[in-house]
Design a protein around this motif. Structure first.
Motif, PDB file in Angstrom:
ATOM      1  N   UNK A  27      54.533  53.800  51.312  1.00 44.42           N
ATOM      2  CA  UNK A  27      53.264  54.516  51.268  1.00 44.42           C
ATOM      3  C   UNK A  27      52.548  54.338  52.600  1.00 44.42           C
ATOM      4  N   UNK A  28      52.188  55.454  53.209  1.00 42.36           N
ATOM      5  CA  UNK A  28      51.413  55.382  54.448  1.00 42.36           C
ATOM      6  C   UNK A  28      50.008  54.859  54.162  1.00 42.36           C
ATOM      7  N   UNK A  29      49.492  54.077  55.081  1.00 43.19           N
ATOM      8  CA  UNK A  29      48.129  53.564  55.017  1.00 43.19           C
ATOM      9  C   UNK A  29      47.160  54.721  55.270  1.00 43.19           C
ATOM     10  N   UNK A  30      46.102  54.794  54.478  1.00 42.71           N
ATOM     11  CA  UNK A  30      45.142  55.899  54.599  1.00 42.71           C
ATOM     12  C   UNK A  30      44.503  55.950  55.989  1.00 42.71           C
ATOM     13  N   UNK A  45      60.627  60.307  57.132  1.00 40.44           N
ATOM     14  CA  UNK A  45      59.424  59.929  56.385  1.00 40.44           C
ATOM     15  C   UNK A  45      58.201  60.560  57.050  1.00 40.44           C
ATOM     16  N   UNK A  46      58.095  61.899  56.996  1.00 36.73           N
ATOM     17  CA  UNK A  46      56.943  62.547  57.632  1.00 36.73           C
ATOM     18  C   UNK A  46      55.622  62.086  57.011  1.00 36.73           C
ATOM     19  N   UNK A  47      54.569  62.201  57.787  1.00 40.52           N
ATOM     20  CA  UNK A  47      53.251  61.776  57.324  1.00 40.52           C
ATOM     21  C   UNK A  47      52.848  62.538  56.071  1.00 40.52           C
ATOM     22  N   UNK A  48      52.416  61.797  55.054  1.00 37.31           N
ATOM     23  CA  UNK A  48      51.867  62.398  53.831  1.00 37.31           C
ATOM     24  C   UNK A  48      51.197  61.307  53.011  1.00 37.31           C
ATOM     25  N   UNK A  49      50.300  61.735  52.127  1.00 39.89           N
ATOM     26  CA  UNK A  49      49.574  60.778  51.293  1.00 39.89           C
ATOM     27  C   UNK A  49      50.410  60.273  50.123  1.00 39.89           C
ATOM     28  N   UNK A  50      51.299  61.114  49.590  1.00 40.53           N
ATOM     29  CA  UNK A  50      52.088  60.726  48.424  1.00 40.53           C
ATOM     30  C   UNK A  50      53.134  59.685  48.829  1.00 40.53           C
ATOM     31  N   UNK A  51      53.365  58.705  47.981  1.00 41.34           N
ATOM     32  CA  UNK A  51      54.384  57.690  48.283  1.00 41.34           C
ATOM     33  C   UNK A  51      55.790  58.296  48.261  1.00 41.34           C
ATOM     34  N   UNK A  52      56.653  57.731  49.077  1.00 42.18           N
ATOM     35  CA  UNK A  52      58.077  58.063  49.052  1.00 42.18           C
ATOM     36  C   UNK A  52      58.765  57.072  48.127  1.00 42.18           C
TER      37      UNK A  52
END
Length: 107
Positions: A27-30, A45-52
């Motif tokens: 999960x990317x940090x907000x 793993x492109x930038x996005x709010x949803x977890x991979x």
């Protein structure tokens, strides 16, 4: 459950988790996402709010691990099962990695 913070160029990009069911979540940090100048940790793993989510350790992180004899020696010296990808990642990828990614265990 085990977790680590993932750093790209010494900036905290997100959190990688190994869940109890052996599923991996990144999960990317907000705050990392809020800076439009920050690149993704990987093209996969492109930038996005949803977890991979993945049943396997993401290739971006798996490819940071040693292979063959080096892996066997590391696992013996660190007393970590050679099949424990996440454990070896936590133990060996905190400093001086090949590339710009490092990890810091969350305890």
């Amino acid at each position: 459950m085990r977790q680590c913070e993932v750093y790209l160029h010494n900036i905290c990009a997100g959190v990688l988790t190994e869940e109890d069911n052996r599923e991996y979540v990144f999960t990317y940090d907000k705050s990392y996402l809020s800076d439009e100048g920050n690149p993704p940790v990987s093209l996969t793993l492109p930038l996005r709010e949803e977890p991979y989510r993945s049943p396997y350790l993401f290739s971006t992180f798996f490819n940071m691990l040693s292979e063959g004899e080096n892996r066997q020696i590391q696992s013996q010296l660190l007393r970590i099962d050679a099949e424990d990808d996440f454990g070896i990642l936590l133990a060996t990828c905190q400093h001086d990695t090949v590339g710009a990614i490092t990890v810091k265990p969350i305890v």
